[in-house]
Scaffold this motif. Structure first.
Motif, PDB file in Angstrom:
ATOM      1  N   LYS A 187       0.333 -12.057   4.177  1.00 48.46           N
ATOM      2  CA  LYS A 187      -0.615 -11.948   3.059  1.00 48.46           C
ATOM      3  C   LYS A 187      -0.229 -12.944   1.971  1.00 48.46           C
ATOM      4  CE  LYS A 187      -1.764  -7.119   3.917  1.00 48.46           C
ATOM      5  NZ  LYS A 187      -3.043  -7.366   4.517  1.00 48.46           N
ATOM      6  N   LEU A 201       3.002  -6.852  -3.216  1.00 48.94           N
ATOM      7  CA  LEU A 201       2.109  -5.910  -2.537  1.00 48.94           C
ATOM      8  C   LEU A 201       2.406  -4.492  -2.972  1.00 48.94           C
ATOM      9  CD1 LEU A 201       2.384  -7.291   1.122  1.00 48.94           C
ATOM     10  CD2 LEU A 201       0.579  -7.778  -0.555  1.00 48.94           C
ATOM     11  N   VAL A 245      -0.791  -2.118   3.371  1.00 45.18           N
ATOM     12  CA  VAL A 245      -0.411  -2.804   2.144  1.00 45.18           C
ATOM     13  C   VAL A 245      -1.552  -3.684   1.666  1.00 45.18           C
ATOM     14  CG1 VAL A 245       2.065  -2.766   2.597  1.00 45.18           C
ATOM     15  CG2 VAL A 245       0.702  -4.699   3.382  1.00 45.18           C
ATOM     16  N   LYS A 246      -1.612  -3.867   0.369  1.00 39.00           N
ATOM     17  CA  LYS A 246      -2.590  -4.771  -0.236  1.00 39.00           C
ATOM     18  C   LYS A 246      -1.977  -5.329  -1.509  1.00 39.00           C
ATOM     19  CE  LYS A 246      -4.871  -1.021  -2.637  1.00 39.00           C
ATOM     20  NZ  LYS A 246      -6.048  -0.294  -2.941  1.00 39.00           N
ATOM     21  N   ARG A 247      -2.651  -6.291  -2.083  1.00 39.85           N
ATOM     22  CA  ARG A 247      -2.166  -6.906  -3.327  1.00 39.85           C
ATOM     23  C   ARG A 247      -1.935  -5.813  -4.363  1.00 39.85           C
ATOM     24  NH1 ARG A 247      -2.410 -11.954  -5.575  1.00 39.85           N
ATOM     25  NH2 ARG A 247      -3.587 -12.723  -3.788  1.00 39.85           N
TER      26      ARG A 247
END
Length: 175
Positions: free
Chosen positions: A108, A113, A123-125
């Motif tokens: 990513k 994250l 997971v994401k920003r």
């Protein structure tokens, strides 16, 4: 006013750094512990805002002079459309970020994250509210629970320390 944010004293800064470092170095550490150390170092040493932490990407960190160890982070400041500004990253901060990135098992682009349940799945920003809540929780863990001390207070702390401890002039602190 009720919206004025305070700043941490030097003993409080030391206590915060000691606490997050201890958590990131313990045997049963989590990836969030390591990430939090990197974020605290980044905010305290550069004064970046929570939104700038959210917007930061891996590619925004660049070593510009290997001999001198000069590292910068391109940032998209508040109200800006592009990443036209940068902050200098000091050695401890860079090391903490690199340690966090070495634990990640993803490609990513986001520098930081969210890690639900301290896992690498879903997971994401990270978002600026999560950064704010995380820092506020870390402050509470070291018994700093004042309404005027928030994540943004770390930015004010950077400015005050630059002014008081480093003796920089107001114009340099503003830069």
């Amino acid at each position: 006013t009720e919206f004025t944010k305070g700043f941490l004293t030097l003993p409080q800064v030391k206590a915060l750094i000691k606490y997050v470092t201890r958590r990131a170095k313990r045997k049963n550490r989590t990836i969030s512990d390591v990430r939090n150390l990197a974020i605290v170092w980044l905010v305290l040493t550069t004064g970046v805002r929570c939104i700038e932490v959210e917007r930061a990407n891996r590619k925004d960190i660049r070593v510009v002079d290997e001999d001198k160890g000069t590292v910068i982070l391109s940032v998209q400041g508040k109200g800006k459309k592009k990443k036209s500004q940068f902050v200098m990253i000091e050695h401890h901060t860079y090391e903490a970020i690199q340690e966090y990135l070495s634990l990640r098992e993803d490609d990513k682009p986001a520098l930081f994250l969210s890690h639900p349940n301290n896992s690498m799945t879903h997971v994401k920003r990270i978002t600026s509210p999560v950064v704010s809540i995380t820092i506020k929780d870390l402050l509470r863990a070291i018994d700093i629970d004042q309404p005027d001390i928030t994540a943004h207070s770390l930015r004010h702390t950077t400015a005050m320390m630059s002014f008081d401890e480093l003796g920089l002039g107001l114009d340099k602190v503003q830069q």
